[in-house]
Scaffold this motif. Structure first.
Motif, PDB file in Angstrom:
ATOM      1  N   HIS A 154      -0.238 -12.571 -16.669  1.00 54.11           N
ATOM      2  CA  HIS A 154       0.627 -11.830 -15.563  1.00 54.11           C
ATOM      3  C   HIS A 154       1.893 -12.182 -16.940  1.00 54.11           C
ATOM      4  O   HIS A 154       2.861 -11.662 -16.852  1.00 54.11           O
ATOM      5  N   HIS A 187       3.578  -3.673 -14.216  1.00 53.75           N
ATOM      6  CA  HIS A 187       2.563  -4.959 -14.756  1.00 53.75           C
ATOM      7  C   HIS A 187       1.032  -5.028 -13.987  1.00 53.75           C
ATOM      8  O   HIS A 187       0.565  -5.520 -14.833  1.00 53.75           O
ATOM      9  N   HIS A 210       6.855 -13.119 -10.384  1.00 52.11           N
ATOM     10  CA  HIS A 210       5.154 -13.046 -10.130  1.00 52.11           C
ATOM     11  C   HIS A 210       4.621 -14.454  -8.558  1.00 52.11           C
ATOM     12  O   HIS A 210       5.039 -15.334  -9.521  1.00 52.11           O
ATOM     13  N   CYS A 215       5.989  -5.349 -19.796  1.00 55.80           N
ATOM     14  CA  CYS A 215       6.592  -4.085 -18.727  1.00 55.80           C
ATOM     15  C   CYS A 215       7.764  -3.445 -19.330  1.00 55.80           C
ATOM     16  O   CYS A 215       8.573  -4.340 -19.342  1.00 55.80           O
ATOM     17  N   HIS A 229       3.884  -9.156 -18.077  1.00 53.19           N
ATOM     18  CA  HIS A 229       5.693  -9.269 -18.238  1.00 53.19           C
ATOM     19  C   HIS A 229       6.669  -9.364 -18.453  1.00 53.19           C
ATOM     20  O   HIS A 229       7.983  -8.439 -18.907  1.00 53.19           O
TER      21      HIS A 229
END
Length: 158
Positions: free
Chosen positions: A130, A70, A149, A137, A134
């Motif tokens: 983020h 991440h 998260h 990843c 995600h």
């Protein structure tokens, strides 16, 4: 950039105390893990499973892989979004439950990244990155449990 990527790891059990696996308490869970050209990693089982708590265990490594994946995906997402990241730390945790049969599974991993950015105007894009990270990843896309998260965005004091 599409393609296949193969990864080779060598795991060697080093815990024979002279009688092999003659009994559950008769052997050490010591393992050495190596990848060509990289430092050796000393591993074991987790302490509740008669392992050495000073060594990495598979559960630690799974949570670490999710955290690092991440982080690296996030930095790339920030570059693309024009967000200047100055610092990143993550206090990740995972929940694994045994099922009573000698097996178990992870139920979730929670990533808690604390990200310091250069400018308050970048805050919304830093949060949105983020979600992008995600999705990118590889490790999170490969597990069958939730990876959540709980990010905190800080602005550099200027």
């Amino acid at each position: 950039m599409f393609g296949e990527h193969r990864y080779r790891v060598r795991s060697v059990w080093t815990g024979d105390r002279g009688t092999g696996t003659s009994g559950y308490r008769d052997y050490d869970r010591a393992v050495s893990i190596s990848v060509e050209g990289k430092p050796e990693l000393l591993a074991s089982a987790d302490k509740p499973f008669r392992g050495d708590p000073a060594r990495w265990n598979p559960e630690d490594m799974l949570v670490a892989a999710l955290s690092e994946c991440h982080l690296l995906s996030y930095l790339h997402a920030c570059v693309q979004a024009g967000v200047v990241v100055l610092a990143y730390e993550d206090d990740a945790s995972g929940l694994m439950r045994e099922d009573g049969s000698g097996a178990g599974r992870f139920h979730e991993v929670v990533l808690r990244p604390r990200v310091t950015i250069a400018d308050a105007a970048m805050r919304d894009a830093a949060l949105a990155a983020h979600e992008t990270a995600h999705g990118w990843c590889f490790i999170a896309n490969s597990v069958n449990f939730p990876v959540r998260h709980e990010p905190v965005i800080e602005i550099v004091a200027g």
